[in-house]
Structures are given as C-alpha cells and as structure tokens.
Design a protein around this motif. Structure first.
Motif, PDB file in Angstrom:
ATOM      1  N   ILE A  59       0.982  -1.442   0.057  1.00 10.93           N
ATOM      2  CA  ILE A  59       0.398   0.540   0.063  1.00 10.93           C
ATOM      3  C   ILE A  59       0.938   1.519  -0.389  1.00 10.93           C
ATOM      4  CG2 ILE A  59      -1.679  -0.917   1.226  1.00 10.93           C
ATOM      5  CD1 ILE A  59      -0.591   0.185   3.361  1.00 10.93           C
ATOM      6  N   GLU A  60       0.748   2.262  -0.579  1.00  9.83           N
ATOM      7  CA  GLU A  60       1.340   3.679  -0.585  1.00  9.83           C
ATOM      8  C   GLU A  60       2.033   4.108   0.652  1.00  9.83           C
ATOM      9  OE1 GLU A  60       1.791   4.114  -4.111  1.00  9.83           O
ATOM     10  OE2 GLU A  60       3.314   6.435  -3.398  1.00  9.83           O
ATOM     11  N   SER A  61       1.243   3.479   1.492  1.00 11.16           N
ATOM     12  CA  SER A  61       1.408   4.859   2.341  1.00 11.16           C
ATOM     13  C   SER A  61       2.770   4.026   3.473  1.00 11.16           C
ATOM     14  CB  SER A  61       0.832   4.241   4.168  1.00 11.16           C
ATOM     15  OG  SER A  61      -0.002   3.441   4.050  1.00 11.16           O
ATOM     16  N   VAL A  62       3.042   2.496   3.529  1.00 13.53           N
ATOM     17  CA  VAL A  62       4.204   1.626   3.468  1.00 13.53           C
ATOM     18  C   VAL A  62       4.980   1.894   2.693  1.00 13.53           C
ATOM     19  CG1 VAL A  62       2.609   0.700   4.953  1.00 13.53           C
ATOM     20  CG2 VAL A  62       3.868  -0.537   3.185  1.00 13.53           C
ATOM     21  N   LYS A  63       4.868   2.354   1.310  1.00 13.05           N
ATOM     22  CA  LYS A  63       5.767   2.670   0.211  1.00 13.05           C
ATOM     23  C   LYS A  63       7.269   2.741   1.135  1.00 13.05           C
ATOM     24  CE  LYS A  63       3.187   1.479  -3.777  1.00 13.05           C
ATOM     25  NZ  LYS A  63       3.316   2.015  -5.181  1.00 13.05           N
TER      26      LYS A  63
END
Length: 114
Positions: A59-63
């Motif tokens: 997910i974008e928030s952990v990339k």
C-alpha cells in the motif's frame, strides 16, 4: 494449516520491527502470502503481499519503509518495518491464499508511541 505470527511490540516513532509468520506446511502451497493490519476502530487493510515467485505489492503509505520477504526453506514470510509512524499502530495479521482456501494467523500487536 496454521500460521504463527510473531515479532510485534512497542517501538518509538522512527524505530524498526521485524514481523515473522511461520506456516505449518510448505509455503509453496500458497499462491500469495500477505500481511494485513487492523487499527482500533478501523477495517482490516492489506499492507503488503508476496507471490509464489517473489513479486511484491505494497500500500502507498508503507512504500519505501516496509519490506515483505519470504524464506521458502523456513516456510516463513517476514515484514521488515522501518521508520515506523504512530499511524502504523495496529494488530498485524499474516494471511495465506491457497487454491481453495484462505488462512489467517492470530495477529501480533504493533504499537508505535513515544
């Protein structure tokens, strides 16, 4: 099939944790393995997944902060979490998807707090 998740704990913002998920059978049995999380009062969400040949999605928030990996010899997957943020606080669950069923581990609590 049993999935045993471990590695959660209390960490300060900016810190790191490594989650582990050990399967009771060969992880080649699964098409996809993944980590989900559920924060208080929120729905469970997919965090990262890894395919049988190693393809990954996040997910974008952990990339750039989290890395999912697998060790076929140990029938395990891992989630390396760096630069943790308060909003990463949640119960983290391991998931495995086979041909006909989906399996869940018991969850491990990650608390990010100063």
């Amino acid at each position: 099939v049993q999935l045993q998740a471990s590695g959660g704990g209390l960490v300060q913002p900016g810190g790191s944790l490594r989650l582990s998920c050990a399967a009771s059978i060969s992880i080649f049995s699964f098409n996809v393995m993944a980590w989900y999380r559920q924060a208080p009062g929120k729905q469970r969400e997919l965090v990262a997944r890894i395919g049988s040949v190693g393809a990954t999605n996040y997910i974008e928030s952990v990339k750039g902060r989290f890395t999912i990996s697998r060790d076929n010899a140990k029938n395990s997957i891992y989630l390396q979490m760096n630069n943790l943020k308060v909003e990463d606080t949640a119960v983290y669950y391991c998931n495995a998807v086979g041909l006909t069923a989906s399996y869940w581990g018991q969850g491990t609590l990650v608390t990010v707090s100063s």
